[in-house]
Structures are given as C-alpha cells and as structure tokens.
Design a protein around this motif. Structure first.
Motif, PDB file in Angstrom:
ATOM      1  N   GLU A   1      63.804  36.447 -37.385  1.00 23.74           N
ATOM      2  CA  GLU A   1      64.552  35.191 -37.292  1.00 23.74           C
ATOM      3  C   GLU A   1      64.906  34.892 -35.829  1.00 23.74           C
ATOM      4  O   GLU A   1      64.698  33.775 -35.345  1.00 23.74           O
ATOM      5  N   GLU A   2      65.425  35.879 -35.116  1.00 27.46           N
ATOM      6  CA  GLU A   2      65.857  35.664 -33.740  1.00 27.46           C
ATOM      7  C   GLU A   2      64.681  35.355 -32.823  1.00 27.46           C
ATOM      8  O   GLU A   2      64.727  34.421 -32.015  1.00 27.46           O
ATOM      9  N   ARG A   3      63.587  36.140 -32.953  1.00 29.43           N
ATOM     10  CA  ARG A   3      62.409  35.917 -32.110  1.00 29.43           C
ATOM     11  C   ARG A   3      61.602  34.699 -32.563  1.00 29.43           C
ATOM     12  O   ARG A   3      60.954  34.043 -31.753  1.00 29.43           O
ATOM     13  N   GLY A   4      61.634  34.429 -33.844  1.00 30.02           N
ATOM     14  CA  GLY A   4      60.737  33.422 -34.406  1.00 30.02           C
ATOM     15  C   GLY A   4      61.152  31.987 -34.187  1.00 30.02           C
ATOM     16  O   GLY A   4      60.300  31.105 -34.005  1.00 30.02           O
ATOM     17  N   ILE A   5      62.460  31.701 -34.203  1.00 32.27           N
ATOM     18  CA  ILE A   5      62.920  30.322 -34.046  1.00 32.27           C
ATOM     19  C   ILE A   5      62.419  29.695 -32.745  1.00 32.27           C
ATOM     20  O   ILE A   5      61.924  28.554 -32.744  1.00 32.27           O
ATOM     21  N   PRO A   6      62.482  30.392 -31.589  1.00 34.64           N
ATOM     22  CA  PRO A   6      61.933  29.784 -30.367  1.00 34.64           C
ATOM     23  C   PRO A   6      60.439  29.452 -30.467  1.00 34.64           C
ATOM     24  O   PRO A   6      59.986  28.439 -29.925  1.00 34.64           O
ATOM     25  N   PHE A   7      59.663  30.300 -31.172  1.00 35.59           N
ATOM     26  CA  PHE A   7      58.242  29.988 -31.369  1.00 35.59           C
ATOM     27  C   PHE A   7      58.092  28.705 -32.187  1.00 35.59           C
ATOM     28  O   PHE A   7      57.278  27.822 -31.859  1.00 35.59           O
ATOM     29  N   LEU A   8      58.849  28.590 -33.268  1.00 30.53           N
ATOM     30  CA  LEU A   8      58.729  27.430 -34.136  1.00 30.53           C
ATOM     31  C   LEU A   8      59.207  26.161 -33.444  1.00 30.53           C
ATOM     32  O   LEU A   8      58.627  25.083 -33.621  1.00 30.53           O
ATOM     33  N   GLU A   9      60.260  26.277 -32.633  1.00 26.81           N
ATOM     34  CA  GLU A   9      60.734  25.118 -31.878  1.00 26.81           C
ATOM     35  C   GLU A   9      59.691  24.678 -30.846  1.00 26.81           C
ATOM     36  O   GLU A   9      59.455  23.480 -30.656  1.00 26.81           O
ATOM     37  N   ALA A  10      59.076  25.659 -30.183  1.00 22.07           N
ATOM     38  CA  ALA A  10      58.027  25.340 -29.209  1.00 22.07           C
ATOM     39  C   ALA A  10      56.839  24.682 -29.888  1.00 22.07           C
ATOM     40  O   ALA A  10      56.227  23.748 -29.338  1.00 22.07           O
ATOM     41  N   LEU A  11      56.499  25.145 -31.091  1.00 25.92           N
ATOM     42  CA  LEU A  11      55.397  24.546 -31.851  1.00 25.92           C
ATOM     43  C   LEU A  11      55.695  23.089 -32.181  1.00 25.92           C
ATOM     44  O   LEU A  11      54.843  22.210 -32.007  1.00 25.92           O
ATOM     45  N   ALA A  12      56.916  22.838 -32.657  1.00 24.95           N
ATOM     46  CA  ALA A  12      57.293  21.465 -33.004  1.00 24.95           C
ATOM     47  C   ALA A  12      57.236  20.556 -31.781  1.00 24.95           C
ATOM     48  O   ALA A  12      56.764  19.415 -31.859  1.00 24.95           O
ATOM     49  N   GLY A  13      57.707  21.058 -30.634  1.00 23.93           N
ATOM     50  CA  GLY A  13      57.666  20.258 -29.417  1.00 23.93           C
ATOM     51  C   GLY A  13      56.249  19.984 -28.955  1.00 23.93           C
ATOM     52  O   GLY A  13      55.932  18.864 -28.532  1.00 23.93           O
ATOM     53  N   ALA A  14      55.388  20.998 -29.032  1.00 25.12           N
ATOM     54  CA  ALA A  14      53.993  20.826 -28.613  1.00 25.12           C
ATOM     55  C   ALA A  14      53.260  19.861 -29.527  1.00 25.12           C
ATOM     56  O   ALA A  14      52.424  19.066 -29.072  1.00 25.12           O
ATOM     57  N   GLU A  15      53.580  19.907 -30.797  1.00 24.47           N
ATOM     58  CA  GLU A  15      52.957  18.985 -31.742  1.00 24.47           C
ATOM     59  C   GLU A  15      53.342  17.542 -31.415  1.00 24.47           C
ATOM     60  O   GLU A  15      52.501  16.639 -31.398  1.00 24.47           O
ATOM     61  N   GLN A  16      54.609  17.337 -31.125  1.00 24.30           N
ATOM     62  CA  GLN A  16      55.074  15.993 -30.795  1.00 24.30           C
ATOM     63  C   GLN A  16      54.450  15.506 -29.487  1.00 24.30           C
ATOM     64  O   GLN A  16      54.038  14.344 -29.371  1.00 24.30           O
ATOM     65  N   ALA A  17      54.352  16.400 -28.514  1.00 27.01           N
ATOM     66  CA  ALA A  17      53.816  16.014 -27.211  1.00 27.01           C
ATOM     67  C   ALA A  17      52.328  15.690 -27.271  1.00 27.01           C
ATOM     68  O   ALA A  17      51.844  14.792 -26.570  1.00 27.01           O
ATOM     69  N   SER A  18      51.605  16.409 -28.115  1.00 30.30           N
ATOM     70  CA  SER A  18      50.149  16.262 -28.164  1.00 30.30           C
ATOM     71  C   SER A  18      49.679  15.242 -29.187  1.00 30.30           C
ATOM     72  O   SER A  18      48.544  14.766 -29.123  1.00 30.30           O
ATOM     73  N   GLY A  19      50.541  14.928 -30.167  1.00 34.09           N
ATOM     74  CA  GLY A  19      50.125  14.057 -31.253  1.00 34.09           C
ATOM     75  C   GLY A  19      49.160  14.725 -32.205  1.00 34.09           C
ATOM     76  O   GLY A  19      48.514  14.069 -33.027  1.00 34.09           O
ATOM     77  N   ARG A  20      49.054  16.052 -32.133  1.00 37.01           N
ATOM     78  CA  ARG A  20      48.124  16.825 -32.942  1.00 37.01           C
ATOM     79  C   ARG A  20      48.904  17.676 -33.937  1.00 37.01           C
ATOM     80  O   ARG A  20      49.857  18.365 -33.560  1.00 37.01           O
ATOM     81  N   ARG A  21      48.543  17.631 -35.231  1.00 37.09           N
ATOM     82  CA  ARG A  21      49.193  18.494 -36.205  1.00 37.09           C
ATOM     83  C   ARG A  21      48.863  19.950 -35.894  1.00 37.09           C
ATOM     84  O   ARG A  21      47.696  20.323 -35.803  1.00 37.09           O
ATOM     85  N   LEU A  22      49.886  20.766 -35.727  1.00 38.85           N
ATOM     86  CA  LEU A  22      49.698  22.171 -35.398  1.00 38.85           C
ATOM     87  C   LEU A  22      50.494  23.043 -36.356  1.00 38.85           C
ATOM     88  O   LEU A  22      51.651  22.745 -36.673  1.00 38.85           O
ATOM     89  N   PHE A  23      49.864  24.112 -36.807  1.00 39.35           N
ATOM     90  CA  PHE A  23      50.516  25.046 -37.733  1.00 39.35           C
ATOM     91  C   PHE A  23      50.873  26.343 -37.029  1.00 39.35           C
ATOM     92  O   PHE A  23      50.263  26.720 -36.024  1.00 39.35           O
TER      93      PHE A  23
END
Length: 388
Positions: free
Chosen positions: A136-158
């Motif tokens: 949970e502690e390590r994972g939230i920053p990864f998931l937040e970074a994923l959401a930001g990258a998806e928004q920035a790129s306009g590409r759906r990312l999992f």
C-alpha cells in the motif's frame, strides 16, 4: 491479435469448436486481463529488442514485459531506458507489425512520467507498467504516477502490481499487508489490469528455491501465500482481480530425482511420444503440472522467462469441450432458479447456483482462448502451438 493466431486457419478449424476471439490494446479491461496468457519477460537492455518482439509475436506471444528492474543491473538502468525509447521508435516504424500488449517494469514511480514523455508518439504501443514489490505504501505513488502519465499522454495505461514483499510471507504481517494492497488497488480499480505473484522473491525470504520436479504448490510456505492472495484479492463476487501464476524458472534439466509427471497415454493417443520426451527433457512436465494447479487455485495466465513456456500456458488455458458444455448448461436462462442437473457428458453433477461463478469465468476464458473440439486434447493444442 488472437491466441493461436500464428497457426494456419485450417489447423485452427480442426482444433477448435469455438475459436479464440480477436482483441487489441483498446479492448475492454476485463477481456484483456483474461487474455494476457503467458506474459513473456525480457530485459530492456536487449540490443535487438524490437526484432525479438516481432519474432515472439509471430510465435504466439500476446503480452510482454520489458524489464528495467531485477533482470538488469543497477548500472544498466539508464542504458535500458534509452534502449526502450530507440526500440519503440523502431517498432513504430514497422507499419505492417501489430505488437503484443507491451508493459514496462519500472523501479520507481518517477520513471513512469519520464518514460511516457520520452516515448512521445510511440507511447501508442505501450499498454502500461508493472510495479515491483507492491505494498500500500509503495504502491500508491506508482498508481498516482500512472494516472498522471495517462492524463498527460491521452493514452489508456494499465498497471500490474507484483506482490512479492516479505510482509506477504511473514504470518504476523500478511493480513495487514493484503488489506493495504486491497485498499490501494480498489481505489484505482479501473487502472489495475492484473495482480502478479513474485514467487521467486517469496522463496528468497527463506533461502528457498523449488526444484524442477516440484511446483510452487509443493513449497507449503509459498502455497499458503498464494492461497491468501486469492482469498482476499481474487474473489469472484466482483471485488476481485485477475491473479496470474508464478514464473517457472527452468528450461532444461540435466538430472532428475523423481519420475516424470506426464502420463504416457495422452501422448500415445496423439502419436506424440517424441513431444513427451522433449517436454520431459526440458523440465516442462513440472511446468504443465504447475499450470494445472494454477487454474485449480484460481490463477489465470503466467509469468514466463523463456519462449518455450508460452505454448504450454496457452494450450492448457483453452477450455475443453466438456468444460464448455457444463458452463453453457449452468448459464442457460431457464436455470436462473437453481437446481441440479446431470452433465451432458453424464459423468458429474452440475449444481446451478454454486457453479455459476465458475461457469462465468469459464466462458470468459473460452472467449479469449477458445473451446477445443470434442476429440482434441491438450497434447494436440500443445503440438500445434509449438513453433516449427
């Protein structure tokens, strides 16, 4: 792309009662999570990575992870990142090539937006990222970074978190760790494609390594972790996720202690005795047993580190004609009230309400991996799937 799409149409027609469906990176997440199959890992530093990807796609691979983590040294990370940018550009220039689902295994959350920015327009070839040592502690920053990258790129990312930390192994911390992981992935449910098990790291916590004639389920301390992960994160009530099977480490065995795990008769019936001998020589009998146990324990798909493992994972993922028949009977609309019925194969009881969740999962697997013809065995599917 589709599973078994690399074999000739007339061969597929002979093998399948219902052929695997076509899908691509834009398909619904539920379909893609079931379709991952044998996810082949490759170090991100390989100099001809684009060629490797094209080659493996032609041999039936539909998902790959390009690894910047454990498969390369600390000193090679920067070179691996640069290589990925070059290789994605190479792939993008090949207009006649449809690559598999591609994921990058990163080390830190900061790599995610950086790589997406550096990939530029070629990010269209990327399906997402794999997050190592997920808590949970390590994972939230990864998931937040994923959401930001998806928004920035306009590409759906999992994202695909890897569950492999000591907290999951240790009895006193396991439940708390799993509850934390559940909170993290539930918050980003739409972005989490599957959960992956890092059994090699689990074994490392106790200085263990399973032998080629033993499966992960024979190592009881590892089997207990798998059971608890599925128990808390793989439920069929709508709250669970696809959980993939652990990596099989072997591809040749010089000497074995126990008898081979493959029965002879299925290979005699299919006139494939030489195939059986080859599988045993390359430690594939243990792999085949482990794949079967993966399915029995609620896992779907598998992490693979060698291309020879891919046909085995896919052959054993095809739904048998008998399974399909049972699932179809259970899911008939007129069965909505429940009840018990004898299977069409007259060898078992199908109880409609308790078996419904199994039937629904079986039908999803049938959609992506197909349904074998009545007289087709896993030996036939395996032989057809092995590249010539």
């Amino acid at each position: 792309m589709r599973h078994f799409g690399h074999i000739a149409p007339e061969v597929r027609q002979h093998l399948f009662h219902r052929e695997p469906c076509a899908f691509d990176a834009e398909s619904p997440a539920r379909l893609l999570s079931a379709a991952l199959g044998a996810t082949l890992y490759s170090p991100a530093t390989r100099p001809r990575l684009a060629d490797d990807i094209v080659k493996q796609t032609s041999r039936g691979v539909v998902s790959m992870v390009l690894c910047l983590e454990d498969s390369i040294g600390d000193e090679d990370v920067a070179a691996g990142e640069e290589n990925l940018v070059r290789q994605f550009a190479d792939l993008a220039a090949r207009e006649d090539v449809e690559p598999p689902l591609l994921f990058i295994r990163v080390r830190t959350p900061e790599q995610i937006p950086d790589l997406v920015q550096r990939l530029g327009r070629t990010v269209r070839l990327l399906s997402g990222f794999v997050f190592p040592k997920f808590t949970e502690e390590r994972g939230i920053p990864f998931l937040e970074a994923l959401a930001g990258a998806e928004q920035a790129s306009g590409r759906r990312l999992f994202g695909m978190p890897v569950l492999e930390t000591p907290e999951l192994m240790y009895r006193e911390s396991r439940v708390d760790a799993l509850e934390g992981i559940a909170r993290a992935v539930d918050k980003y449910r739409d972005r989490v494609l599957a959960l992956r098990l890092g059994v090699t790291d689990f074994c490392s916590s106790y200085g263990l390594r399973r032998a080629p004639d033993m499966t992960a389920y024979d190592v009881q301390i590892v089997a207990s972790v798998i059971a608890d992960v599925v128990n808390m994160l793989g439920r069929a009530d709508g709250t669970g996720f696809t959980v993939t099977g652990p990596v099989w480490e072997y591809f040749r065995v010089p000497e074995r202690m126990f008898k081979p795990l493959l029965r002879t008769s299925p290979f005699l019936e299919g006139q494939a005795v030489e195939l059986r001998e080859k599988l045993i020589e390359h430690a594939m009998d243990g792999l085949l047993r482990e794949i079967s146990l993966d399915h029995a324990n609620g896992l779907l798909g598998k992490t693979c580190i060698h291309p020879s493992h891919v046909p085995a994972v896919h052959a054993l993922s095809v739904v048998s004609h008998e399974e399909y028949s049972d699932a179809a009977d259970i899911l008939r609309p007129e069965r909505g009230g429940g009840g018990v019925l004898r299977s069409q194969y007259t060898n078992k009881m199908n109880e409609v309400k308790p078996h419904r969740a199994w039937a629904e999962r079986t039908m999803l697997r049938a959609e992506v991996f197909g349904v074998a013809n009545e007289d087709v065995s896993f030996v036939d599917l395996l032989a057809a799937g092995i590249p010539g």
